[in-house]
Enzyme design. Structure first.
Site: not given
Ligand code: ZN
Length: 461
Positions: A101, A104, A208, A299
């Site tokens: 992404h 990110e 992420h 994350e």
């Molecule tokens: Zn992501």
């Protein structure tokens, strides 16, 4: 697919920091690497298919050929290891992939710091030296360079750049085992899928931002995997929980659970992906099911695109976790399978009883297998076409070595004609593998949370 479909393809090399250079903390280290000028990856006009060696010969970089051929730009991978250019028997392959992404950004920066840390501490730090001696480490700082460059105004929650230049979310773009995922396969996804075929990756994480948690498979599911209980677990759930815990417990903020004030409570900083929210076409499920590679989703920051000054803070919080997680590629047992004549057997099924994979795990072209297991007693089942299953016991000791799985070669008591082993994996040809079962990702999970994330565009993983 033509190059024009890769909208911002012109210009070549991925920018790993501002102005095609490096963030200040990395610039100093760059000077130490002579011919490669550090990590200036690589000349903007460079042909991505050229492999180039760097500095002290423990690293080299390459780009994914398929992506270069379609988009004429590069998805760069830097490989660190004592023999970085090729697989050696007994040395497991590990990878980190960041920035799929594009908005990110923390993971992307962390991998640059990690590269620097690994190559500058080789021969100085015992742990890093052992890690490089025993492991081949593949690092892709950005899987979505177009998305990264599309971010005009960095934002903690939502900015354009999450998707690639065709507006596809790459973490919804892989084949799905549980339901048909008929989205248009994007060049980045296709290139990664090809890359996964070129190595026997054993362990991986994809990085992420937008939350603070270590999330493990499955991300999608069916009742057979536990969705009626708001989860979707693999036969290796004990290993996945351990892996996620290994990462989260060394990150002083992540391990506390709900630190992003999103009302999502993650005990000990870990979660099953489906329990958090289900998604179709994710990369971690694909790795586990089709690439024989255990992958979790990390994350790393509440803010997706934090200010530059915060970057050293994130490196300090994640450094121990990133290194300890790589070491877990040495869990369990590894070895080669030979027939009675001592021939290594490629493409035969090697699985542990009671933890069969949807798509059975097979030996690589050297006859090698790698099984990530926690300490305990297991029965390994080797299946060769035309022969009865061969069973053998293995006991993984409590205190296994840090830098090598238990080594156990398996000698079968019969001869095998190599051409009798099918090259393809017939039980994996059907996509999705669970197509005859009702899908869950959109139908169930009634959650208000999903509705809200849709409305407010706060998808993270
Ligand atoms: Zn992501």
């Amino acid at each position: 697919m033509s190059g024009s479909e890769c909208l911002s393809a012109a210009g070549g090399g991925v920018r790993l920091g501002r102005e095609n250079g490096l963030r200040p903390p990395l610039a100093g280290a760059a000077a130490a690497f002579g011919s490669c000028a550090g990590f200036r990856l690589p000349p903007p006009e460079g042909d991505g298919r050229v492999f180039e060696e760097c500095g002290p010969k423990l690293q080299f970089y390459h780009s994914l050929t398929q992506y270069w051929e379609i988009c004429e730009r590069n998805l760069w991978v830097l490989v660190v290891g004592r023999f970085p250019k090729e697989h050696r028997i007994g040395i497991p392959e590990f990878k980190y992939v960041a920035n799929m992404h594009g908005d990110e950004t923390v993971g992307r920066e962390l991998l640059l710091h990690l590269i620097e840390h690994l190559v500058t501490n080789d021969g100085k730090d015992v742990e890093i030296t052992n890690l490089i001696n025993s492991t081949r480490i593949h690092l892709m700082p950005s899987m979505n360079p177009d998305g990264f460059e599309a971010v005009v105004k960095p934002d903690c929650f939502y900015s354009n750049g999450r998707e690639n230049s065709n507006y596809y979310d790459l973490n919804r773009n892989f084949p799905d085992a549980f339901e048909l995922n008929n989205v248009s396969r994007q060049p980045e996804t296709a290139a990664v899928m090809e890359w996964l075929k070129t190595e026997t990756f054993v362990l991986s994480a994809n990085l992420h931002g937008g939350a603070l948690v270590a999330s493990y498979p499955f991300d999608n599911g069916v009742p057979a995997t536990g969705t009626l209980y708001s989860r979707s677990i693999t036969p290796d759930d004990d290993v996945f929980q351990y892996l996620a815990h290994t990462y989260a417990s060394r990150n002083p903020t992540m391990k506390k659970g709900d630190q992003c004030k999103t009302k999502m409570n993650f005990p000990n900083g870990i979660t099953n992906g489906y329990s958090w929210y289900p998604l179709k076409g994710g990369m971690q499920d694909y790795n586990y099911i089709w690439a024989q590679c255990f992958e979790i989703t990390l994350e790393l920051s509440c803010c997706k695109y934090p200010h530059e000054e915060k970057l050293p803070f994130f490196w300090n919080k994640n450094k121990a976790s990133l290194i300890e997680y790589i070491k877990q590629v040495h869990l369990g047992v590894k070895g080669q399978v030979f027939d009675q004549n001592g021939n290594p057997l490629p493409n035969v099924i090697v699985e542990v009883q009671n933890r069969k994979h949807i798509c059975p795990y097979r030996t690589n072209k050297f006859g090698e297998y790698y099984l990530l297991l926690l300490p305990g007693s297991y029965i390994i089942n080797v299946t060769v076409p035309g022969h009865d299953p061969y069973l053998t016991n293995v006991v993984i000791p409590e205190k296994s070595q840090n830098f090598s799985a238990l080594k156990k070669d398996i000698l079968l008591p019969f001869r095998v004609q190599l051409d009798s082993i099918p090259v393809s994996n017939p039980s994996c040809s059907k996509i999705p593998l669970y197509s005859d079962l009702p899908s869950q990702s959109e139908a169930t999970k009634p959650s208000l949370f999903l509705f809200l994330v849709t409305v407010f565009h706060i998808f993270v993983k």
